[in-house]
Design an enzyme around this catalytic site. Structure first.
Site, PDB file in Angstrom:
ATOM      1  N   HIS A  80     -10.768  17.295  -7.630  1.00 18.58           N
ATOM      2  CA  HIS A  80      -9.731  16.298  -7.361  1.00 18.58           C
ATOM      3  C   HIS A  80      -8.520  16.491  -8.259  1.00 18.58           C
ATOM      4  CE1 HIS A  80      -7.943  12.201  -6.952  1.00 18.58           C
ATOM      5  NE2 HIS A  80      -8.190  12.497  -5.701  1.00 18.58           N
ATOM      6  N   LYS A  89      -6.622  19.175  -6.624  1.00 24.15           N
ATOM      7  CA  LYS A  89      -6.016  18.622  -5.396  1.00 24.15           C
ATOM      8  C   LYS A  89      -4.804  17.765  -5.736  1.00 24.15           C
ATOM      9  CE  LYS A  89      -5.544  15.054  -2.434  1.00 24.15           C
ATOM     10  NZ  LYS A  89      -5.225  13.628  -2.680  1.00 24.15           N
ATOM     11  N   THR A 116      -2.686   0.420  -4.453  1.00 21.94           N
ATOM     12  CA  THR A 116      -3.082   1.632  -3.743  1.00 21.94           C
ATOM     13  C   THR A 116      -4.374   2.215  -4.266  1.00 21.94           C
ATOM     14  OG1 THR A 116      -2.400   3.876  -3.160  1.00 21.94           O
ATOM     15  CG2 THR A 116      -1.685   3.084  -5.286  1.00 21.94           C
ATOM     16  N   THR A 117      -4.996   2.987  -3.391  1.00 24.96           N
ATOM     17  CA  THR A 117      -6.209   3.715  -3.762  1.00 24.96           C
ATOM     18  C   THR A 117      -5.868   5.041  -4.435  1.00 24.96           C
ATOM     19  OG1 THR A 117      -7.397   2.707  -1.959  1.00 24.96           O
ATOM     20  CG2 THR A 117      -8.239   4.787  -2.716  1.00 24.96           C
ATOM     21  N   ASP A 164       0.879  -1.167   0.000  1.00 25.27           N
ATOM     22  CA  ASP A 164       0.000   0.000   0.000  1.00 25.27           C
ATOM     23  C   ASP A 164       0.926   1.229   0.000  1.00 25.27           C
ATOM     24  OD1 ASP A 164      -2.261   1.741   0.622  1.00 25.27           O
ATOM     25  OD2 ASP A 164      -1.405   1.801   2.641  1.00 25.27           O
ATOM     26  N   ASP A 173      -0.154   5.187   0.840  1.00 25.06           N
ATOM     27  CA  ASP A 173      -0.390   6.231   1.844  1.00 25.06           C
ATOM     28  C   ASP A 173      -0.445   5.643   3.246  1.00 25.06           C
ATOM     29  OD1 ASP A 173      -0.615   8.563   0.125  1.00 25.06           O
ATOM     30  OD2 ASP A 173      -2.397   7.573  -0.679  1.00 25.06           O
ATOM     31  N   ASP A 231      -1.600  -0.289   6.240  1.00 26.12           N
ATOM     32  CA  ASP A 231      -1.657   0.464   7.497  1.00 26.12           C
ATOM     33  C   ASP A 231      -3.080   0.684   7.999  1.00 26.12           C
ATOM     34  OD1 ASP A 231      -2.123   2.375   5.340  1.00 26.12           O
ATOM     35  OD2 ASP A 231      -2.109   3.883   6.930  1.00 26.12           O
TER      36      ASP A 231
HETATM   37  C1  XBP Z   1      -5.240   6.095   0.831  1.00 22.16           C
HETATM   38  C2  XBP Z   1      -6.389   6.874   0.410  1.00 22.16           C
HETATM   39  C3  XBP Z   1      -6.241   7.915  -0.584  1.00 22.16           C
HETATM   40  C4  XBP Z   1      -5.596   9.236  -0.181  1.00 22.16           C
HETATM   41  C5  XBP Z   1      -5.987  10.280  -1.190  1.00 22.16           C
HETATM   42  O1  XBP Z   1      -4.845   5.277  -0.222  1.00 22.16           O
HETATM   43  O2  XBP Z   1      -7.492   6.594   0.808  1.00 22.16           O
HETATM   44  O3  XBP Z   1      -7.554   8.203  -0.939  1.00 22.16           O
HETATM   45  O4  XBP Z   1      -6.082   9.645   1.090  1.00 22.16           O
HETATM   46  O5  XBP Z   1      -5.664   9.875  -2.464  1.00 22.16           O
HETATM   47  P1  XBP Z   1      -3.864   3.997  -0.013  1.00 22.16           P
HETATM   48  P2  XBP Z   1      -6.420  10.454  -3.761  1.00 22.16           P
HETATM   49  O6  XBP Z   1      -3.591   3.886   1.468  1.00 22.16           O
HETATM   50  O7  XBP Z   1      -4.634   2.814  -0.563  1.00 22.16           O
HETATM   51  O8  XBP Z   1      -2.619   4.259  -0.802  1.00 22.16           O
HETATM   52  O9  XBP Z   1      -6.953  11.810  -3.412  1.00 22.16           O
HETATM   53  O10 XBP Z   1      -5.355  10.500  -4.823  1.00 22.16           O
HETATM   54  O11 XBP Z   1      -7.526   9.495  -4.089  1.00 22.16           O
END
Ligand code: XBP
Length: 231
Positions: free
Chosen positions: A76, A79, A116-117, A9, A11, A177
């Site tokens: 977005h 952002k 990842t998201t 993952d 973030d 995480d």
């Molecule tokens: C974590 C998330 C993401 C970020 C924002 O993703 O939920 O949405 O907070 O990213 P991961 P975007 O832990 O799966 O990597 O604004 O680019 O969607």
């Protein structure tokens, strides 16, 4: 079972990025004249919805504010550009143990993947900032963001990573995480190590195979040390 791939993952797992995401959202709202501001407590709650566009839509729905997918996509985009600027300013660091684990996995011929998201652009900015290299020079496979129909906790992004790796779930370990991430990896049949992050510490990680404070070698359990590439 032979371990052939590590799937990460991004973030909160590779680095503590969510404060930069939060700033990028708030800077965007201010620049665009949107009267929203997300403080830390609010953002912790909003993180239960994965994906930035989905998060804004969930917030608007909760507050009964008229706001549609087109408006979310427009904000977005702004952002994402702001987040890239913030990452480029430097200051992000890989979490403890990540750099060493990735180096050793690479040296031992394991495949490295991302599930990842967030968007592929954001993964690339992070890799440039933390490794000084493009994402596809650090990772063999990147499964990200809108490349799948359903974001975490659905298994889709992990299934896409496995498909691109050409490996069965049993040959991989996932690193996460959040509770949503653990559910996503487990729903794809992948064993998962969770290292709680600043926003996810109080979540319920039921289903995780290992829960460690960080990926530092000193924190590995004996069974994990038998699987992961060591010195
Ligand atoms: C974590 C998330 C993401 C970020 C924002 O993703 O939920 O949405 O907070 O990213 P991961 P975007 O832990 O799966 O990597 O604004 O680019 O969607």
């Amino acid at each position: 079972m032979t371990l052939r791939a590590l799937i990460f993952d991004v973030d909160g797992t590779l680095a503590e990025t969510e404060e930069l995401h939060r700033r990028a959202f708030n800077d965007t709202f201010a620049a665009e004249g949107v009267a929203w501001h997300w403080d830390r407590d609010e953002y912790r709650e909003l993180l239960k919805t994965t994906g930035g566009k989905e998060r804004m839509l969930a917030f608007a729905a909760r507050e009964a504010i008229t706001f549609d997918a087109e408006a979310a996509a427009r904000l977005h985009k702004i952002k994402t550009a702001r987040y890239a600027d913030l990452v480029d300013q430097g200051g992000l660091q890989l979490r403890l143990g990540i750099a060493e684990l990735i180096d050793k996995a690479r040296a031992q011929g394991l495949k490295l993947a991302i599930a990842t998201t967030t968007s592929p652009q954001n993964v690339d900015r992070l890799c440039h900032s933390c490794w000084g290299r493009a994402a596809d020079e650090v990772f063999d496979v990147i499964a990200a963001g809108d490349q799948v129909a359903r974001k975490k906790p659905a298994p889709d992004v992990y299934q896409l990573a496995l498909q691109r790796l050409g490996l069965p779930a049993e040959d991989s370990i996932a690193f996460e995480d959040t509770a949503n991430g653990v559910r996503s990896a487990r729903a794809a049949g992948i064993r998962v190590v969770v290292t709680p992050s600043m926003y996810s510490g109080s979540e319920d990680f039921t289903g995780a195979d290992w829960i460690l404070p960080t990926l530092s070698r000193a924190n590995w359990t004996a069974d994990l040390a038998d699987l992961l590439p060591a010195a």
